[in-house]
Design a protein around this motif. Structure first.
Motif, PDB file in Angstrom:
ATOM      1  N   ILE A 131      42.968 -58.480  -9.056  1.00  0.00           N
ATOM      2  CA  ILE A 131      43.913 -57.972  -8.064  1.00  0.00           C
ATOM      3  C   ILE A 131      45.350 -58.056  -8.575  1.00  0.00           C
ATOM      4  CG2 ILE A 131      44.925 -58.409  -5.794  1.00  0.00           C
ATOM      5  CD1 ILE A 131      42.160 -59.175  -4.815  1.00  0.00           C
ATOM      6  N   PHE A 132      45.755 -59.241  -9.000  1.00  0.00           N
ATOM      7  CA  PHE A 132      47.168 -59.449  -9.297  1.00  0.00           C
ATOM      8  C   PHE A 132      47.593 -58.903 -10.656  1.00  0.00           C
ATOM      9  CE2 PHE A 132      46.231 -62.760  -6.107  1.00  0.00           C
ATOM     10  CZ  PHE A 132      47.147 -62.353  -5.149  1.00  0.00           C
ATOM     11  N   VAL A 133      46.653 -58.734 -11.583  1.00  0.00           N
ATOM     12  CA  VAL A 133      46.984 -58.085 -12.850  1.00  0.00           C
ATOM     13  C   VAL A 133      46.853 -56.570 -12.722  1.00  0.00           C
ATOM     14  CG1 VAL A 133      46.333 -57.835 -15.276  1.00  0.00           C
ATOM     15  CG2 VAL A 133      46.338 -60.098 -14.222  1.00  0.00           C
ATOM     16  N   GLY A 134      45.793 -56.139 -12.052  1.00  0.00           N
ATOM     17  CA  GLY A 134      45.545 -54.700 -11.956  1.00  0.00           C
ATOM     18  C   GLY A 134      46.251 -53.988 -10.827  1.00  0.00           C
ATOM     19  N   PHE A 135      46.671 -54.732  -9.790  1.00  0.00           N
ATOM     20  CA  PHE A 135      47.254 -54.088  -8.601  1.00  0.00           C
ATOM     21  C   PHE A 135      48.506 -53.252  -8.889  1.00  0.00           C
ATOM     22  CE2 PHE A 135      49.788 -53.968  -4.717  1.00  0.00           C
ATOM     23  CZ  PHE A 135      48.858 -53.512  -3.803  1.00  0.00           C
ATOM     24  N   PRO A 136      49.432 -53.698  -9.746  1.00  0.00           N
ATOM     25  CA  PRO A 136      50.661 -52.903  -9.953  1.00  0.00           C
ATOM     26  C   PRO A 136      50.428 -51.586 -10.682  1.00  0.00           C
ATOM     27  CG  PRO A 136      50.990 -55.195 -10.610  1.00  0.00           C
ATOM     28  CD  PRO A 136      49.516 -55.002 -10.426  1.00  0.00           C
ATOM     29  N   PHE A 137      49.357 -51.461 -11.466  1.00  0.00           N
ATOM     30  CA  PHE A 137      49.189 -50.289 -12.319  1.00  0.00           C
ATOM     31  C   PHE A 137      49.056 -48.978 -11.538  1.00  0.00           C
ATOM     32  CE2 PHE A 137      48.368 -53.622 -15.335  1.00  0.00           C
ATOM     33  CZ  PHE A 137      48.863 -53.124 -16.522  1.00  0.00           C
ATOM     34  N   PRO A 138      48.260 -48.903 -10.453  1.00  0.00           N
ATOM     35  CA  PRO A 138      48.224 -47.648  -9.692  1.00  0.00           C
ATOM     36  C   PRO A 138      49.575 -47.283  -9.091  1.00  0.00           C
ATOM     37  CG  PRO A 138      46.355 -49.043  -9.116  1.00  0.00           C
ATOM     38  CD  PRO A 138      47.264 -49.875  -9.942  1.00  0.00           C
ATOM     39  N   VAL A 139      50.337 -48.285  -8.657  1.00  0.00           N
ATOM     40  CA  VAL A 139      51.670 -48.022  -8.103  1.00  0.00           C
ATOM     41  C   VAL A 139      52.575 -47.434  -9.186  1.00  0.00           C
ATOM     42  CG1 VAL A 139      53.679 -49.022  -6.952  1.00  0.00           C
ATOM     43  CG2 VAL A 139      51.389 -49.919  -6.468  1.00  0.00           C
ATOM     44  N   ILE A 140      52.570 -48.062 -10.355  1.00  0.00           N
ATOM     45  CA  ILE A 140      53.405 -47.584 -11.460  1.00  0.00           C
ATOM     46  C   ILE A 140      53.001 -46.186 -11.879  1.00  0.00           C
ATOM     47  CG2 ILE A 140      54.023 -47.997 -13.875  1.00  0.00           C
ATOM     48  CD1 ILE A 140      53.652 -51.006 -13.296  1.00  0.00           C
ATOM     49  N   LEU A 141      51.688 -45.945 -11.993  1.00  0.00           N
ATOM     50  CA  LEU A 141      51.203 -44.620 -12.401  1.00  0.00           C
ATOM     51  C   LEU A 141      51.604 -43.561 -11.391  1.00  0.00           C
ATOM     52  CD1 LEU A 141      49.530 -42.819 -14.267  1.00  0.00           C
ATOM     53  CD2 LEU A 141      47.498 -43.478 -12.966  1.00  0.00           C
ATOM     54  N   ALA A 142      51.475 -43.869 -10.096  1.00  0.00           N
ATOM     55  CA  ALA A 142      51.837 -42.897  -9.056  1.00  0.00           C
ATOM     56  C   ALA A 142      53.326 -42.561  -9.124  1.00  0.00           C
ATOM     57  CB  ALA A 142      51.486 -43.460  -7.681  1.00  0.00           C
ATOM     58  N   ILE A 143      54.154 -43.566  -9.328  1.00  0.00           N
ATOM     59  CA  ILE A 143      55.600 -43.332  -9.419  1.00  0.00           C
ATOM     60  C   ILE A 143      55.938 -42.487 -10.644  1.00  0.00           C
ATOM     61  CG2 ILE A 143      57.836 -44.456  -9.772  1.00  0.00           C
ATOM     62  CD1 ILE A 143      56.808 -46.772  -8.080  1.00  0.00           C
ATOM     63  N   LEU A 144      55.297 -42.793 -11.774  1.00  0.00           N
ATOM     64  CA  LEU A 144      55.560 -42.025 -12.999  1.00  0.00           C
ATOM     65  C   LEU A 144      55.138 -40.566 -12.827  1.00  0.00           C
ATOM     66  CD1 LEU A 144      54.422 -44.574 -15.740  1.00  0.00           C
ATOM     67  CD2 LEU A 144      56.760 -43.928 -15.139  1.00  0.00           C
ATOM     68  N   LEU A 145      53.951 -40.356 -12.249  1.00  0.00           N
ATOM     69  CA  LEU A 145      53.494 -38.976 -12.034  1.00  0.00           C
ATOM     70  C   LEU A 145      54.382 -38.248 -11.034  1.00  0.00           C
ATOM     71  CD1 LEU A 145      49.618 -39.459 -11.905  1.00  0.00           C
ATOM     72  CD2 LEU A 145      50.947 -38.370 -13.721  1.00  0.00           C
ATOM     73  N   ASN A 146      54.916 -38.976 -10.069  1.00  0.00           N
ATOM     74  CA  ASN A 146      55.793 -38.368  -9.074  1.00  0.00           C
ATOM     75  C   ASN A 146      57.098 -37.873  -9.688  1.00  0.00           C
ATOM     76  OD1 ASN A 146      56.372 -37.836  -6.176  1.00  0.00           O
ATOM     77  ND2 ASN A 146      58.038 -39.294  -6.518  1.00  0.00           N
ATOM     78  N   GLU A 147      57.490 -38.494 -10.802  1.00  0.00           N
ATOM     79  CA  GLU A 147      58.739 -38.110 -11.457  1.00  0.00           C
ATOM     80  C   GLU A 147      58.569 -36.954 -12.444  1.00  0.00           C
ATOM     81  OE1 GLU A 147      61.726 -39.234 -10.723  1.00  0.00           O
ATOM     82  OE2 GLU A 147      60.895 -40.556  -9.192  1.00  0.00           O
ATOM     83  N   VAL A 148      57.321 -36.597 -12.742  1.00  0.00           N
ATOM     84  CA  VAL A 148      57.061 -35.514 -13.695  1.00  0.00           C
ATOM     85  C   VAL A 148      57.366 -34.169 -13.041  1.00  0.00           C
ATOM     86  CG1 VAL A 148      55.290 -34.346 -15.063  1.00  0.00           C
ATOM     87  CG2 VAL A 148      55.338 -36.843 -14.955  1.00  0.00           C
TER      88      VAL A 148
END
Length: 284
Positions: A68-85
């Protein structure tokens, strides 16, 4: 439209709860669930008298919490990065590539892991050997096994989990970004002061839901990657229930373990929601 969903939860979630009574009975096939003799707390006492029980619970909590605590931030980061494309063809290509692993079964993922990290025939050890180094038993060392366990889960599930956050990002008013830009905010400041606050409620909601799965480390995920050498860190409740309950036929004992797991998960969800309510972000 809600009836199929309601029937699914009643048939596959609520009715099976009646089976937890096995934890308090000397269950046998002849007498069945409701006619088997009562055993009281016998199997709970027996469970916690075993020296390996605490180790299994510790492994489950450790792997669940790290997931949870290692993997949880990755979907948030990926969504933000894709949102900026802004290049749609690039965005769709990346989305397809990161979503694809989610649809692979853990058997396939396990095969990919073995292809990469196997001690004798793995690609990485082959490369190390070719460059004059010494091969490393990635799958037979506790620390490297945990790292591979976490990394494979992140690779497989991040793309699909990011869908929820991308949907949440669409609800943010574009005028907020325009106002931030006029005020001189760069991309990082816009993400920090506009994007993250805009999806904060979704992040908290997903974190509360994820907390309930701390004790539910995926059986498939562990089973295809574990081996006897790293059993000290890889034996979890789900694999214990399969090995002792399904293969060993000790149904009452493993039902007691499963009931204990559910109670702990329930307490964790209540605790996480109570903490979130302190910040006005509780699920209920």
């Amino acid at each position: 439209m809600f009836i199929p969903v309601l029937l699914f939860f009643i048939i596959f979630k609520y009715i099976p709860m009646l089976g937890t009574v096995i934890a308090f009975k000397d269950y046998n096939f002849v007498d069945g669930i409701f006619h088997s003799p009562w055993a009281g707390m016998k199997y709970f006492v027996q469970l916690f008298d075993q020296h390996q029980t605490l180790q299994i619970i510790r492994n489950t909590l450790m792997l669940g919490a790290l997931t949870i605590f290692v993997g949880f931030p990755f979907p948030v980061i990926l969504a933000i990065l894709l949102n900026e494309v802004r290049k749609m063809w690039f965005k769709k290509t990346v989305q397809t590539l990161v979503y694809m692993p989610y649809f692979f079964s853990w058997v396939i993922v396990g095969g990919i892991v073995l292809t990469l990290f196997s001690q004798d025939s793995g690609f990485i050890n082959h490369f190390i050997r070719q460059t004059g180094g010494e091969i490393y038993p990635f799958l037979y060392k506790p620390l490297s096994w945990i790292s591979i366990f976490l990394g494979s889960g992140i690779w497989k599930e991040t793309g699909f989990n990011a869908i929820i956050y991308m949907a949440a990002l669409t609800t943010i008013d574009p005028s907020r970004y325009e106002a931030a830009c006029i005020d001189g905010a760069n991309k990082w400041r816009q993400i920090w002061h506009v994007t993250l606050p805009g999806i904060r409620s979704t992040i908290v909601l997903m974190l509360i839901i994820s907390t309930g799965s701390v004790m539910e480390v995926s059986f498939d995920k562990v089973y295809v990657l574990q081996n006897s050498i790293v059993s000290d860190v890889s034996e979890v409740i789900s694999t214990y229930i399969y090995r002792v309950g399904m293969q060993g036929g000790q149904f009452s004992l493993t039902t007691a373990m499963g009931l204990f797991e559910s109670v702990v998960a329930f307490i964790l969800v209540l605790t996480a929601n109570g903490i979130a309510r302190k910040f006005d972000q509780g699920l209920w």
